[in-house]
Design a protein around this motif. Structure first.
Motif, PDB file in Angstrom:
ATOM      1  N   CYS A 346       0.926  -0.988   0.085  1.00 17.27           N
ATOM      2  CA  CYS A 346      -0.125   0.094  -0.045  1.00 17.27           C
ATOM      3  C   CYS A 346       0.855   1.267   0.137  1.00 17.27           C
ATOM      4  CB  CYS A 346      -0.948  -0.052   1.025  1.00 17.27           C
ATOM      5  SG  CYS A 346      -2.265  -1.383   1.176  1.00 17.27           S
ATOM      6  N   GLU A 347       1.979   1.378   0.763  1.00 18.63           N
ATOM      7  CA  GLU A 347       3.089   2.343   0.864  1.00 18.63           C
ATOM      8  C   GLU A 347       3.522   2.734  -0.691  1.00 18.63           C
ATOM      9  OE1 GLU A 347       7.100   3.966   2.856  1.00 18.63           O
ATOM     10  OE2 GLU A 347       6.049   2.053   3.490  1.00 18.63           O
ATOM     11  N   ALA A 348       3.797   1.606  -1.444  1.00 19.82           N
ATOM     12  CA  ALA A 348       4.297   1.852  -2.705  1.00 19.82           C
ATOM     13  C   ALA A 348       3.129   2.603  -3.630  1.00 19.82           C
ATOM     14  CB  ALA A 348       4.471   0.640  -3.249  1.00 19.82           C
ATOM     15  N   LEU A 349       1.892   2.234  -3.555  1.00 25.13           N
ATOM     16  CA  LEU A 349       0.898   2.778  -4.113  1.00 25.13           C
ATOM     17  C   LEU A 349       0.621   4.101  -3.663  1.00 25.13           C
ATOM     18  CD1 LEU A 349      -1.565  -0.181  -4.535  1.00 25.13           C
ATOM     19  CD2 LEU A 349      -0.174   0.787  -6.303  1.00 25.13           C
ATOM     20  N   TYR A 350       0.563   4.296  -2.431  1.00 31.14           N
ATOM     21  CA  TYR A 350       0.451   5.650  -1.866  1.00 31.14           C
ATOM     22  C   TYR A 350       1.217   6.833  -2.088  1.00 31.14           C
ATOM     23  CZ  TYR A 350      -1.553   8.704   2.325  1.00 31.14           C
ATOM     24  OH  TYR A 350      -1.949   9.741   2.849  1.00 31.14           O
ATOM     25  N   ARG A 351       2.715   6.502  -2.310  1.00 30.59           N
ATOM     26  CA  ARG A 351       3.627   7.203  -2.679  1.00 30.59           C
ATOM     27  C   ARG A 351       3.553   7.813  -4.100  1.00 30.59           C
ATOM     28  NH1 ARG A 351       7.265   8.136   1.089  1.00 30.59           N
ATOM     29  NH2 ARG A 351       7.594   6.648   2.778  1.00 30.59           N
ATOM     30  N   LYS A 352       2.699   7.045  -4.872  1.00 30.39           N
ATOM     31  CA  LYS A 352       2.631   7.410  -6.352  1.00 30.39           C
ATOM     32  C   LYS A 352       1.846   9.012  -6.229  1.00 30.39           C
ATOM     33  CE  LYS A 352       2.838   2.925  -8.646  1.00 30.39           C
ATOM     34  NZ  LYS A 352       2.436   2.179  -9.376  1.00 30.39           N
ATOM     35  N   LYS A 353       1.003   9.087  -5.467  1.00 33.09           N
ATOM     36  CA  LYS A 353       0.155  10.324  -5.403  1.00 33.09           C
ATOM     37  C   LYS A 353       0.326  11.122  -4.314  1.00 33.09           C
ATOM     38  CE  LYS A 353      -3.450   7.898  -2.491  1.00 33.09           C
ATOM     39  NZ  LYS A 353      -4.894   7.878  -2.642  1.00 33.09           N
ATOM     40  N   ALA A 354       1.478  10.889  -3.362  1.00 30.46           N
ATOM     41  CA  ALA A 354       1.994  11.794  -2.270  1.00 30.46           C
ATOM     42  C   ALA A 354       2.569  13.182  -2.746  1.00 30.46           C
ATOM     43  CB  ALA A 354       2.733  11.073  -1.369  1.00 30.46           C
ATOM     44  N   PHE A 355       2.285  14.049  -2.241  1.00 32.87           N
ATOM     45  CA  PHE A 355       3.091  15.399  -2.393  1.00 32.87           C
ATOM     46  C   PHE A 355       4.053  15.587  -1.282  1.00 32.87           C
ATOM     47  CE2 PHE A 355      -1.705  16.710  -2.970  1.00 32.87           C
ATOM     48  CZ  PHE A 355      -1.703  16.873  -4.174  1.00 32.87           C
ATOM     49  N   ASP A 356       5.224  16.039  -2.319  1.00 27.79           N
ATOM     50  CA  ASP A 356       6.358  16.507  -1.569  1.00 27.79           C
ATOM     51  C   ASP A 356       6.155  17.867  -1.385  1.00 27.79           C
ATOM     52  OD1 ASP A 356       6.826  17.564  -4.112  1.00 27.79           O
ATOM     53  OD2 ASP A 356       8.513  16.110  -4.125  1.00 27.79           O
ATOM     54  N   GLU A 357       7.063  18.638  -0.945  1.00 26.56           N
ATOM     55  CA  GLU A 357       6.916  20.254  -0.667  1.00 26.56           C
ATOM     56  C   GLU A 357       6.510  20.942  -1.923  1.00 26.56           C
ATOM     57  OE1 GLU A 357       8.971  24.011   1.814  1.00 26.56           O
ATOM     58  OE2 GLU A 357       9.601  22.042   1.956  1.00 26.56           O
ATOM     59  N   ALA A 358       7.449  20.616  -3.137  1.00 27.17           N
ATOM     60  CA  ALA A 358       7.172  21.242  -4.217  1.00 27.17           C
ATOM     61  C   ALA A 358       5.764  20.922  -4.875  1.00 27.17           C
ATOM     62  CB  ALA A 358       8.128  20.856  -5.147  1.00 27.17           C
ATOM     63  N   GLY A 359       5.565  19.684  -4.625  1.00 33.88           N
ATOM     64  CA  GLY A 359       3.989  19.111  -5.150  1.00 33.88           C
ATOM     65  C   GLY A 359       3.165  19.736  -4.681  1.00 33.88           C
ATOM     66  N   ALA A 360       3.153  19.949  -3.219  1.00 36.73           N
ATOM     67  CA  ALA A 360       2.179  20.518  -2.639  1.00 36.73           C
ATOM     68  C   ALA A 360       1.814  22.166  -2.980  1.00 36.73           C
ATOM     69  CB  ALA A 360       2.353  20.241  -0.955  1.00 36.73           C
ATOM     70  N   GLU A 361       2.799  22.602  -3.156  1.00 35.65           N
ATOM     71  CA  GLU A 361       2.833  24.061  -3.551  1.00 35.65           C
ATOM     72  C   GLU A 361       2.326  24.274  -4.992  1.00 35.65           C
ATOM     73  OE1 GLU A 361       6.890  25.788  -3.241  1.00 35.65           O
ATOM     74  OE2 GLU A 361       6.849  25.760  -1.119  1.00 35.65           O
ATOM     75  N   ALA A 362       2.655  23.390  -5.714  1.00 31.45           N
ATOM     76  CA  ALA A 362       2.296  23.255  -7.311  1.00 31.45           C
ATOM     77  C   ALA A 362       0.669  22.924  -7.181  1.00 31.45           C
ATOM     78  CB  ALA A 362       2.816  22.437  -8.063  1.00 31.45           C
TER      79      ALA A 362
END
Length: 445
Positions: A346-362
């Motif tokens: 599940c973690e591997a799937l979850y990380r595909k859509k997870a935001f890092d800081e730059a992703g969250a800002e975008a």
């Protein structure tokens, strides 16, 4: 009978056009290839027609008729008896089967001697047979016994892996799908109400899918909704007929279930009818353990649909766009709740859509820019949570964790963490990453 015309109602109007490759998409004028079904037949009664329907598919003996103890009594014995003039018939009656890999392996082995298989039942029996026959390279057909789920015509099967994770696996469509409406209307009312619950999710799934498309650029297709929504409107009006076992209402239910399943043939994915609400149901099935009340998928989806409708409603009522933070993934807590092996998957799937800081800002910049139009678009698709709840209650389905029989604290856990199981992005992900999902889950009872 249709009293106005004095002739049997054509229950498969539109469905026939799709299966024959005659349906034309009104949005682009495109004609699509016929999906892989030889025959879909609904009738008020199929008594006396069973052998002809199977023979018309080109099926040859020896036949295996697959059922469980309940569906064997409802229709399995009758199907086996009807097929015997065509050749050897073996009845495989599964004992309280689960759609898991252990049962798949057993059924695959048991079906190897047979040229063709006839499934008699709904969710579990159909999923097991469609997946097992694919492994053997043989064909199968299915006779429905209740309108309890929308997977009859889908090309996927919901199977629990050996690790305990429930996933949708590529399978095969049935060569034939046959519905005796009188038999299905006589099924326990809660089974057809479960199918109604599975249908109810369309609006919340569409909102999740459209939002994901607009904000993240994921694929989106209108076709499944063009097929399904006109009949869905009629079904909602007939909700009380589901609870009463009304043949007309059950017929409409099967039309909506079938059209939803056919949507997969056009898109290759199940997103149009499976987003945040289905993840909650999957979480219950995967991790409830001894807390699981024995509820079925459609019942759980119905309750989860109401939950997701409330989550979406809270966001869509605000003129201010939500803002997310980088996704916090607590791998240790996931392992505690899910077990290490499933948590890693599940973690591997979850990380595909997870935001890092730059992703969250975008993401925040984009959602703030398009929120007025996105909000209006989603509100056009929405059905008010109270309206959905009333439809589900009228159909006889559970409308809360308590009435479903799931412990409230565990249901709240499912709402809080179900989005971790898949890479499909829903309003539950926005709620989590904006820090309010726990608070929203705490309102569920």
């Amino acid at each position: 009978m249709n009293p106005a015309a004095g002739t049997p109602k054509n229950w498969t109007a539109l469905i026939d056009d799709i299966c024959d490759g005659r349906w034309i998409n009104p949005l682009n004028g495109k004609r699509y290839p016929a999906p892989p079904y030889d025959s879909i037949v609904f009738a008020e009664s199929l008594k006396g027609r069973e052998a002809d329907l199977v023979a018309a598919l080109g099926f040859k003996p020896p036949f295996a008729v697959v059922s469980d103890s309940n569906t064997h009594k409802a229709m399995g014995e009758r199907i086996a008896r009807a097929l015997r003039p065509l050749g050897d018939v073996t009845e495989i009656v599964l004992d309280h089967p689960h759609a898991d890999m252990a049962t798949v392996r057993d059924l695959t082995e048991r079906l190897k001697p047979f040229a063709s298989a006839v499934a008699v039942g709904s969710g579990t029996i159909n999923d097991l047979t469609k997946y097992a026959t694919l492994q053997n390279g043989t064909r199968y057909c299915v006779f429905a016994t209740a309108g309890s789920m929308n997977g009859y015509t889908s090309t996927t099967a919901s199977i629990t892996l050996d690790s305990g994770l429930k996933v949708s696996l590529p399978a095969q469509a049935p060569a034939g799908f046959f519905v005796d409406l009188e038999t299905c209307a006589e099924a326990p009312a809660w089974l057809n109400a479960a199918g109604f619950g599975d249908c109810l999710c369309r609006s919340v799934a569409q909102i999740d899918w459209w939002m994901s498309h607009r904000l993240l650029g994921t694929a989106y297709h209108h076709v499944p909704y063009l097929l399904e929504i006109p009949d869905e409107i009629v079904l909602m009006e007939q909700a009380t007929g589901i609870a009463r076992g009304n043949v007309e209402a059950v017929g409409t239910l099967f039309r909506v279930l079938t059209l939803c399943g056919l949507g997969v043939s056009f898109t290759g994915v199940s997103n149009h009818g499976s987003m945040g609400e289905h993840q909650i149901s999957h979480y219950i099935d995967c991790f409830a353990g001894d807390r699981h009340p024995g509820s079925v998928h459609g019942q759980q989806v119905g309750v989860a649909t109401l939950t997701m409708a409330r989550i979406q409603h809270d966001f869509l009522q605000s003129e201010t766009a939500p803002q997310v933070r980088p996704t916090g993934i607590d791998a240790d807590d996931m392992a505690r709740r899910m077990g290490p092996e499933v948590a890693a998957q599940c973690e591997a799937l979850y990380r595909k859509k997870a935001f890092d800081e730059a992703g969250a800002e975008a993401f925040n910049r984009r959602i703030e820019r398009i929120w007025p139009e996105l909000r209006a678009e989603c509100l056009d698709m929405a059905v008010a949570p109270d309206v959905l709840r009333q439809h589900l209650a009228d159909a006889g389905g559970p409308t809360s964790a308590q009435s479903l029989g799931v412990p409230v604290d565990f249901y709240r856990e499912a709402v809080t963490h179900a989005h971790e199981m898949r890479d499909r992005f829903s309003f539950a992900d926005i709620a989590c990453d904006s820090g309010v999902l726990g608070e929203m889950a705490a309102r569920e009872v």
